[in-house]
Design a protein around this motif. Structure first.
Motif, PDB file in Angstrom:
ATOM      1  N   VAL A  60      25.657-100.630   9.748  1.00  0.00           N
ATOM      2  CA  VAL A  60      25.539-102.070   9.986  1.00  0.00           C
ATOM      3  C   VAL A  60      24.594-102.363  11.147  1.00  0.00           C
ATOM      4  O   VAL A  60      23.885-103.380  11.150  1.00  0.00           O
ATOM      5  N   SER A  61      24.538-101.473  12.126  1.00  0.00           N
ATOM      6  CA  SER A  61      23.650-101.685  13.279  1.00  0.00           C
ATOM      7  C   SER A  61      22.185-101.755  12.859  1.00  0.00           C
ATOM      8  O   SER A  61      21.347-102.286  13.593  1.00  0.00           O
ATOM      9  N   GLY A  62      21.869-101.249  11.665  1.00  0.00           N
ATOM     10  CA  GLY A  62      20.503-101.326  11.176  1.00  0.00           C
ATOM     11  C   GLY A  62      20.050-102.742  10.882  1.00  0.00           C
ATOM     12  O   GLY A  62      18.856-102.997  10.711  1.00  0.00           O
ATOM     13  N   LEU A  63      20.983-103.684  10.850  1.00  0.00           N
ATOM     14  CA  LEU A  63      20.627-105.084  10.610  1.00  0.00           C
ATOM     15  C   LEU A  63      19.726-105.645  11.694  1.00  0.00           C
ATOM     16  O   LEU A  63      18.919-106.529  11.441  1.00  0.00           O
ATOM     17  N   TRP A  64      19.853-105.159  12.907  1.00  0.00           N
ATOM     18  CA  TRP A  64      19.052-105.726  13.989  1.00  0.00           C
ATOM     19  C   TRP A  64      18.029-104.742  14.580  1.00  0.00           C
ATOM     20  O   TRP A  64      17.559-104.903  15.693  1.00  0.00           O
ATOM     21  N   THR A  65      17.672-103.723  13.803  1.00  0.00           N
ATOM     22  CA  THR A  65      16.557-102.872  14.210  1.00  0.00           C
ATOM     23  C   THR A  65      15.282-103.325  13.496  1.00  0.00           C
ATOM     24  O   THR A  65      15.343-103.890  12.403  1.00  0.00           O
ATOM     25  N   ASP A  66      14.145-103.088  14.127  1.00  0.00           N
ATOM     26  CA  ASP A  66      12.829-103.384  13.527  1.00  0.00           C
ATOM     27  C   ASP A  66      12.691-104.855  13.106  1.00  0.00           C
ATOM     28  O   ASP A  66      12.072-105.165  12.092  1.00  0.00           O
ATOM     29  N   VAL A  67      13.272-105.754  13.905  1.00  0.00           N
ATOM     30  CA  VAL A  67      13.154-107.176  13.602  1.00  0.00           C
ATOM     31  C   VAL A  67      11.733-107.652  13.881  1.00  0.00           C
ATOM     32  O   VAL A  67      11.169-108.452  13.138  1.00  0.00           O
ATOM     33  N   TYR A  68      11.157-107.150  14.953  1.00  0.00           N
ATOM     34  CA  TYR A  68       9.804-107.540  15.345  1.00  0.00           C
ATOM     35  C   TYR A  68       8.906-106.317  15.450  1.00  0.00           C
ATOM     36  O   TYR A  68       9.363-105.220  15.786  1.00  0.00           O
ATOM     37  N   SER A  69       7.620-106.527  15.198  1.00  0.00           N
ATOM     38  CA  SER A  69       6.653-105.464  15.436  1.00  0.00           C
ATOM     39  C   SER A  69       6.469-105.261  16.935  1.00  0.00           C
ATOM     40  O   SER A  69       6.451-104.137  17.427  1.00  0.00           O
ATOM     41  N   GLN A  70       6.322-106.376  17.654  1.00  0.00           N
ATOM     42  CA  GLN A  70       6.244-106.343  19.117  1.00  0.00           C
ATOM     43  C   GLN A  70       7.222-107.392  19.648  1.00  0.00           C
ATOM     44  O   GLN A  70       6.957-108.592  19.567  1.00  0.00           O
ATOM     45  N   ASN A  71       8.336-106.962  20.163  1.00  0.00           N
ATOM     46  CA  ASN A  71       9.349-107.893  20.642  1.00  0.00           C
ATOM     47  C   ASN A  71       8.977-108.403  22.035  1.00  0.00           C
ATOM     48  O   ASN A  71       8.871-107.626  22.983  1.00  0.00           O
ATOM     49  N   LEU A  72       8.750-109.710  22.154  1.00  0.00           N
ATOM     50  CA  LEU A  72       8.321-110.298  23.413  1.00  0.00           C
ATOM     51  C   LEU A  72       9.496-110.650  24.323  1.00  0.00           C
ATOM     52  O   LEU A  72       9.297-110.957  25.505  1.00  0.00           O
ATOM     53  N   GLU A  73      10.696-110.638  23.792  1.00  0.00           N
ATOM     54  CA  GLU A  73      11.892-110.910  24.581  1.00  0.00           C
ATOM     55  C   GLU A  73      12.676-109.616  24.784  1.00  0.00           C
ATOM     56  O   GLU A  73      12.702-108.758  23.909  1.00  0.00           O
ATOM     57  N   PRO A  74      13.319-109.456  25.920  1.00  0.00           N
ATOM     58  CA  PRO A  74      14.067-108.205  26.155  1.00  0.00           C
ATOM     59  C   PRO A  74      15.270-108.050  25.231  1.00  0.00           C
ATOM     60  O   PRO A  74      15.674-106.945  24.912  1.00  0.00           O
ATOM     61  N   LYS A  75      15.837-109.167  24.771  1.00  0.00           N
ATOM     62  CA  LYS A  75      17.011-109.121  23.907  1.00  0.00           C
ATOM     63  C   LYS A  75      16.770-109.996  22.681  1.00  0.00           C
ATOM     64  O   LYS A  75      15.914-110.887  22.686  1.00  0.00           O
ATOM     65  N   ILE A  76      17.564-109.759  21.634  1.00  0.00           N
ATOM     66  CA  ILE A  76      17.509-110.611  20.448  1.00  0.00           C
ATOM     67  C   ILE A  76      18.912-111.137  20.151  1.00  0.00           C
ATOM     68  O   ILE A  76      19.919-110.551  20.579  1.00  0.00           O
ATOM     69  N   ARG A  77      18.979-112.237  19.415  1.00  0.00           N
ATOM     70  CA  ARG A  77      20.255-112.838  19.073  1.00  0.00           C
ATOM     71  C   ARG A  77      20.609-112.487  17.636  1.00  0.00           C
ATOM     72  O   ARG A  77      19.806-112.662  16.725  1.00  0.00           O
ATOM     73  N   GLY A  78      21.808-111.993  17.432  1.00  0.00           N
ATOM     74  CA  GLY A  78      22.227-111.603  16.097  1.00  0.00           C
ATOM     75  C   GLY A  78      23.531-112.240  15.700  1.00  0.00           C
ATOM     76  O   GLY A  78      24.047-113.136  16.383  1.00  0.00           O
ATOM     77  N   THR A  79      24.105-111.787  14.583  1.00  0.00           N
ATOM     78  CA  THR A  79      25.344-112.372  14.086  1.00  0.00           C
ATOM     79  C   THR A  79      26.569-111.845  14.833  1.00  0.00           C
ATOM     80  O   THR A  79      27.626-112.481  14.814  1.00  0.00           O
ATOM     81  N   THR A  80      26.442-110.697  15.485  1.00  0.00           N
ATOM     82  CA  THR A  80      27.587-110.114  16.184  1.00  0.00           C
ATOM     83  C   THR A  80      27.517-110.310  17.690  1.00  0.00           C
ATOM     84  O   THR A  80      28.500-110.109  18.380  1.00  0.00           O
ATOM     85  N   SER A  81      26.323-110.671  18.172  1.00  0.00           N
ATOM     86  CA  SER A  81      26.156-110.815  19.618  1.00  0.00           C
ATOM     87  C   SER A  81      24.914-111.642  19.902  1.00  0.00           C
ATOM     88  O   SER A  81      24.012-111.742  19.071  1.00  0.00           O
ATOM     89  N   TYR A  82      24.865-112.239  21.098  1.00  0.00           N
ATOM     90  CA  TYR A  82      23.693-113.000  21.506  1.00  0.00           C
ATOM     91  C   TYR A  82      22.830-112.192  22.476  1.00  0.00           C
ATOM     92  O   TYR A  82      21.919-112.709  23.081  1.00  0.00           O
ATOM     93  N   ASN A  83      23.162-110.913  22.627  1.00  0.00           N
ATOM     94  CA  ASN A  83      22.500-110.118  23.657  1.00  0.00           C
ATOM     95  C   ASN A  83      22.302-108.691  23.161  1.00  0.00           C
ATOM     96  O   ASN A  83      22.872-107.739  23.701  1.00  0.00           O
ATOM     97  N   ILE A  84      21.477-108.546  22.106  1.00  0.00           N
ATOM     98  CA  ILE A  84      21.308-107.241  21.452  1.00  0.00           C
ATOM     99  C   ILE A  84      19.964-106.630  21.837  1.00  0.00           C
ATOM    100  O   ILE A  84      18.934-107.303  21.847  1.00  0.00           O
ATOM    101  N   ASP A  85      19.995-105.354  22.168  1.00  0.00           N
ATOM    102  CA  ASP A  85      18.739-104.636  22.429  1.00  0.00           C
ATOM    103  C   ASP A  85      17.957-104.468  21.130  1.00  0.00           C
ATOM    104  O   ASP A  85      18.528-104.079  20.105  1.00  0.00           O
TER     105      ASP A  85
END
Length: 399
Positions: A364-389
């Protein structure tokens, strides 16, 4: 199919008639073995707004013959395996097969250079393999497993590789995207171009003509390729299009019609097109081909055409059989070499098929990998957390 010999050196013995043809052409012979031949395109190119077209006299070496044959056989085998996996419900969702159209992809890839790009619709398993992904990477992606080229996230329609911008599920949507890739080539000045592929069913989409317009205005190095397999989702091209000469539908944009069942004709046309678009801007190329299966696995493919029609194409125009017979006739390949390739490909696909069946699924953790080619923010917001690496898990694919 292509005919007539040109240069000979070493490998299987030619027929007496071919030897006479070679002698009449002033061809040098060594031990009656062939390493290179020149053939004439049997079905002539059709041109739109062009004074000169592709070369009709095409040279092929033994190494190229081995390569093209293996590539086409590999694509056919992968598609057969995919069809069986789907029927067993191991592949879920959509699955669109390319069987019958192998010469289109192999011919275009043979002409491409390292700086060139390709984007297509959803019939892309073969293209994924040609662009560097292993049979396992293709089949595991189809089964939704971690060894897939997109880690099982994309499935049949969303496979990617370097310089391959994937299959796309929205009909015709890849055409403007490919135009954008061509714009990037022009902007970078790298001499590259983009093959933007679509089918006859997508040829009436408005966004296709918008892409034509923009590419023409900006003289973009884009080859718009209509892979015309004669049928859309459930009807013939004649019932869906008022003009089935798809190579003419770019209006002021020049066009070429090519026999899409002839790998060498496709290669020649693509070589011409690459040179043209880098000098003058876009070009439309229609590859007239045929698909043996239905539109997708849910389509039996026999309600709008007869089984006899399909069988006739298989017997008379199959791209693999035609190319094999040509290479044997010219002395470029012999039956032992062909059997060796067939055996090698069958074993490789069977092994990939076996691994793909038992491979693991992405957690399930694969849902929030490779979201961006170049992530400009240190964290991303997902369905399980608002503070995901953000994690780059599938590195190297068009990053």
């Amino acid at each position: 199919m292509l005919r007539t010999l040109a240069r000979i050196s070493e490998l299987p013995v030619l027929s007496r008639q071919l030897q006479r043809n070679a002698a009449q052409a002033g061809v040098q012979k060594t031990n009656n073995y062939a390493t290179e031949a020149t053939v004439q395109v049997n079905r002539p190119f059709k041109l739109h707004r062009l004074d000169q077209g592709p070369e009709t006299s095409v040279t092929i070496t033994k190494d190229e013959a081995l390569k093209y044959y293996e590539q086409m056989v590999m694509i056919r085998r992968i598609e057969t395996a995919a069809g069986n996996l789907y029927k067993e419900k191991i592949i879920r969702g959509f699955c669109h097969l390319y069987s019958g159209q192998e010469a289109c992809a192999v011919g275009m890839k043979a002409a491409m250079r390292d700086v060139d790009n390709i984007i297509s619709a959803y019939r892309v398993h073969g293209w994924t393999y040609l662009m560097g992904i292993s049979p396992l990477g293709v089949l595991a992606e189809l089964t939704g497993r971690v060894n897939g080229c997109s880690l099982g996230k994309g499935g049949s329609m969303h496979m990617y590789a370097p310089n391959f911008y994937g299959g796309n599920g929205i009909v015709g949507a890849q055409v403007p995207l490919g135009t954008g890739v061509a714009l990037a080539c022009q902007y970078k000045g790298n001499g590259g171009m983009c093959l933007s592929l679509y089918g006859d069913g997508a040829a009436n989409q408005g966004q296709v003509f918008e892409a034509y317009n923009m590419a023409s205005l900006w003289k973009l190095p884009c080859i718009f390729v209509c892979e015309n397999n004669n049928y859309g989702m459930g009807t013939s091209s004649e019932r869906a299009s008022m003009n089935t000469d798809y190579y003419t539908r770019g209006d002021v944009i020049p066009g070429i019609w090519v026999d899409g069942m002839d790998v060498l004709a496709v290669r020649s046309a693509t070589e011409f097109a690459i040179d043209y678009v880098n000098k003058h801007g876009p070009l439309v190329m229609e590859t007239n081909t045929y698909r043996y299966s239905g539109h997708s696995m849910s389509d039996p493919g026999t309600s709008y055409r007869t089984r006899e029609e399909i069988q006739e194409v298989r017997q008379k125009r199959d791209p693999i059989t035609s190319f094999k017979e040509l290479c044997i006739e010219l002395g470029l390949l012999n039956t032992d070499e062909i059997k060796a390739i067939d055996t090698k490909v069958r074993q490789e696909v069977e092994e990939a098929n076996s691994i793909a069946r038992g491979d693991k699924e992405l957690p399930v953790s694969g849902l929030w990998t490779d979201v961006y080619s170049q992530n400009l923010e240190p964290k991303i917001r997902g369905t399980t957390s608002y503070n995901i690496d953000h994690i780059h898990q599938n590195k190297g694919i068009n990053n």
